[in-house]
Scaffold this motif. Structure first.
Motif, short mmCIF file in Angstrom:
data_model
loop_
_atom_site.label_atom_id
_atom_site.label_comp_id
_atom_site.label_asym_id
_atom_site.label_seq_id
_atom_site.Cartn_x
_atom_site.Cartn_y
_atom_site.Cartn_z
N GLY A 32 0.85 -1.19 0.00
CA GLY A 32 0.00 0.00 0.00
C GLY A 32 0.89 1.23 0.00
O GLY A 32 2.08 1.17 -0.37
N THR B 248 -0.04 -12.95 -2.82
CA THR B 248 0.81 -13.76 -1.94
C THR B 248 0.28 -13.67 -0.51
O THR B 248 0.18 -12.57 0.04
N ALA C 115 3.39 -3.37 6.93
CA ALA C 115 2.77 -2.22 6.26
C ALA C 115 1.40 -2.65 5.74
O ALA C 115 0.98 -2.25 4.66
N ILE D 195 -12.42 -1.25 5.55
CA ILE D 195 -12.84 -1.80 4.27
C ILE D 195 -12.28 -3.21 4.04
O ILE D 195 -11.44 -3.44 3.16
N GLY E 83 2.70 3.23 8.64
CA GLY E 83 1.40 3.52 8.04
C GLY E 83 0.26 3.39 9.02
O GLY E 83 0.39 3.60 10.22
#
Ligand SMILES: Cc1cc2nc3c(=O)[nH]c(=O)nc-3n(C[C@H](O)[C@H](O)[C@H](O)COP(=O)(O)OP(=O)(O)OC[C@H]3O[C@@H](n4cnc5c(N)ncnc54)[C@H](O)[C@@H]3O)c2cc1C
Length: 392
Positions: free
Chosen positions: A11, A125, A158, A164, A361
């Protein structure tokens, strides 16, 4: 297979980190494409940062934690990167920067930066298990139905938050943190519409008005939108991050106006006009009709005593209502809470008690306001971890 650094999650934060972490980087993601949230963000144009980004725009149990990363990789650094890739952008409102053309430009840019750094990317993966053998992290993966074991000196989580799930959010980072003995601040949905079980605002669905919405001690002056199930719009999304179940929110429907003085003037100038006609000067007609019932907005201006006008102003400018819940992770733009910052170095994002383990993040207990702040945190924290790994 052996790599220097394994990053889980392609991301915003993971790609940024991969571009800066030096040689021997492998990024894995269970999704079919990298940067899916970037792709859908900002209505497809990605609100990639904010001109006014500052530590005060973030929620965390430690409000100082984000300062170091945000100060060392700033909005200006990211804007320079975007400019260097020739991506046209514009400021929409309140310092929010969007791509002129498409959010895909940001993904292409990050992929190019990863390629330049020589980072590998494995999509589709799955992570089966993660352990540490005393020297390296040993991660079992299922890559397109083939089992692969990767050993890595550094492991960067990360994988984002829980918002969602349909888009592949799993909360894996919280599990990994717990497995390695790191505390997790209870995650909850943020930047999310608020709901009312009785669907009281159904008749107003689609009506929008500027408002000042307060939750806890924090207020936001932006648009308010009534929906079938409750309240949304930027002001409510922002306030939702400060709201806890059972608490009331305060709504000022006519912010920044000395309404009492104005109504007294209207009473002198237009005594025969209906109160609702005057209210329509300040609020959308459908909202006035709805409020007229609940707040008994009846009679002409001449009928309104000072006591009555004061009560009307209080009702409209300090409207206290208690949502029954929120739309939850299904639509939340972010997850509040996450890896406790007390367990991490604010300089490097490394776990203090587990050398080589990094969290970046959204999975970290640092959550930005609406307006490009969450991506800036992803860029800054990803960069900080990448730098630290490259220099180690
Ligand atoms: C609809 C929407 C619009 C948004 N718009 C904006 C905006 O305009 N501006 C802004 O600043 N913020 C916006 N945000 C918030 C922003 O998208 C996030 O804060 C940001 O993407 C977080 O970056 P991240 O890299 O930490 O996590 P993510 O971008 O969520 O990346 C995590 C990655 O990890 C992968 N992953 C997850 N679990 C696993 C697993 N178990 N195994 C392997 N891979 C896994 C996911 O597939 C994903 O690719 C928006 C969010 C949403 C939902």
């Amino acid at each position: 297979m052996k790599v220097q650094t394994l990053i889980i999650g392609a991301g915003a934060a993971g790609m940024m980190c991969a571009a800066h972490a030096g040689a021997g980087v492998l990024v894995v993601d269970h999704a079919r494409a990298a940067g899916e949230k970037i792709r859908i963000s900002g209505g497809g144009r990605c609100n990639f940062t904010n001109l006014h980004c500052a530590p005060d725009n973030f929620i965390s149990q430690n409000r100082h934690f984000a300062k170091s990363a945000l100060g060392r990789y700033t909005q200006w650094d990211f804007i320079s990167l975007v400019d260097a890739h020739g991506i046209a952008w514009h400021e929409k409102t309140l310092g929010q920067l969007f791509c002129d053309t498409s959010a895909k430009d940001i993904i292409t840019m990050l992929r190019a930066e990863m390629d330049r750094a020589g980072a590998q990317l494995w999509l589709q993966t799955k992570v089966e298990s993660i352990r540490h053998d005393g020297v390296d992290f040993v991660v079992s993966l299922m890559r397109q139905d083939r089992a692969v074991t990767v050993t890595a000196r550094n492991l960067v989580m990360a994988s984002g938050g829980k918002s969602i799930p349909k888009m592949g959010a799993t909360g894996l980072a919280y599990q990994v943190a717990a497995d390695f003995g790191l505390r997790v601040v209870m995650p909850r949905p943020g930047l999310v519409p608020l709901t009312f079980a009785d669907e009281r605002f159904k008749p107003l669905a689609g009506v929008a008005a500027p408002a000042r919405v307060t939750a806890g001690n924090t207020s936001f002056n932006e648009a308010l939108l009534f929906t079938h199930r409750g309240l949304s719009g930027p002001a409510v999304l922002q306030a939702s991050s400060y709201w806890h179940e059972g608490e009331a929110i305060g709504i000022d429907l006519i912010p920044g106006t000395d309404l009492l003085t104005r109504l007294q003037q209207h009473r002198s100038n237009d005594p025969r006009k209906a109160l609702t006609t005057i209210m329509s000067l300040y609020l959308p007609g459908r909202l006035v009709d709805y409020l007229a019932e609940g707040f008994a907005l009846t009679g002409t201006m001449a009928d309104q005593s000072d006591v009555r006008l004061t009560a009307i102003c209080a009702a409209l400018q300090d409207w206290q209502i208690t949502p029954s819940g929120s739309e939850g992770y299904r639509t939340a733009e972010v997850t509040i809470g996450g890896i406790d910052t007390a367990a991490l170095s604010s300089q490097t994002m490394a776990a203090k008690t587990c050398p080589g383990l990094y969290f970046i993040g959204e999975c970290v207990d640092v959550t930005g306001w609406l307006g490009g702040f969450n991506f800036q945190w992803a860029w800054s924290s990803g960069w900080a971890a990448g730098q630290a790994i490259r220099q180690a």
